[in-house]
Design an enzyme around this catalytic site. Sequence first.
Site, mmCIF file in Angstrom:
data_model
loop_
_atom_site.group_PDB
_atom_site.id
_atom_site.type_symbol
_atom_site.label_atom_id
_atom_site.label_comp_id
_atom_site.label_asym_id
_atom_site.label_seq_id
_atom_site.Cartn_x
_atom_site.Cartn_y
_atom_site.Cartn_z
ATOM 1 N N ASP A 27 69.216 33.186 12.308
ATOM 2 C CA ASP A 27 68.392 33.649 13.415
ATOM 3 C C ASP A 27 68.350 35.175 13.506
ATOM 4 O OD1 ASP A 27 67.942 30.996 14.063
ATOM 5 O OD2 ASP A 27 69.560 30.914 15.517
ATOM 6 N N GLU A 125 68.421 26.542 21.184
ATOM 7 C CA GLU A 125 69.627 27.051 21.856
ATOM 8 C C GLU A 125 69.363 27.316 23.333
ATOM 9 O OE1 GLU A 125 71.499 29.479 18.030
ATOM 10 O OE2 GLU A 125 70.074 30.444 19.392
#
Length: 234
Positions: A27, A125
Amino acid sequence: IIVAWLKQQLEESKTKGFVLGLSGGLDSSVAAVLAKKASDRVLGLLMPCGGVLQDIEYALKLARKFSIETKSADLITIYDSLSEILPKGNQLSYANLKPRLRMMVLYYYANLNNYLVAGASNKTEILLGYFTKFGDGVSDIMPLGDLYKYQIVVLAKELDIPDEIIRRVPTAGLWPGQTDEGEIGLTYAVIDKTLEGLETGQTEGLDPTAVEKIQQMIKNTEHKRQLPKVCKPT
């Protein structure tokens, strides 16, 4: 679309560039490369705090490939000193100190350079609340915040992120051996499929146990996705 949006954030905020943490993970790598496409002024901070050496190696490899400026701030001494003066804690309380220390350093460099702090949290997330409150859950902008984890993988391939970074087992590096999927108890494939199903209302064929677990996680972490609640007595 994301690169254009990033450029717009700089214009609207009258800031000069972006600063973000480079962890060597997927990420942060994708966020860094997108930021670099939007601005020549991108600073990647390497902030080891008792992690594995391989994290730094991957982060530097990415930075070299995409000509991203880096600086290092070894936080292990500060982390150890802070742990010593605090009451004895548990695994989670100690682990969450790390991303909160990193965020302090990120904002220091943001203030120093008039940069925006770019977060690397993705939609998966954020919906699960799988981040540290006032740690990696804090940033000025979140360019990946509307992309599920599997979409980040697709984007990483399009951006030519090194394959070994794409294939890394997702981990927040909070303690030795910690992995995202191990801690959550579900694979990202199941999580993303379930979240998309819940979002679109297409829940037929989903694992009921996974649905229940994810719905509970979303409910329990709602406070993480909101500003502090204010009591209004009048």
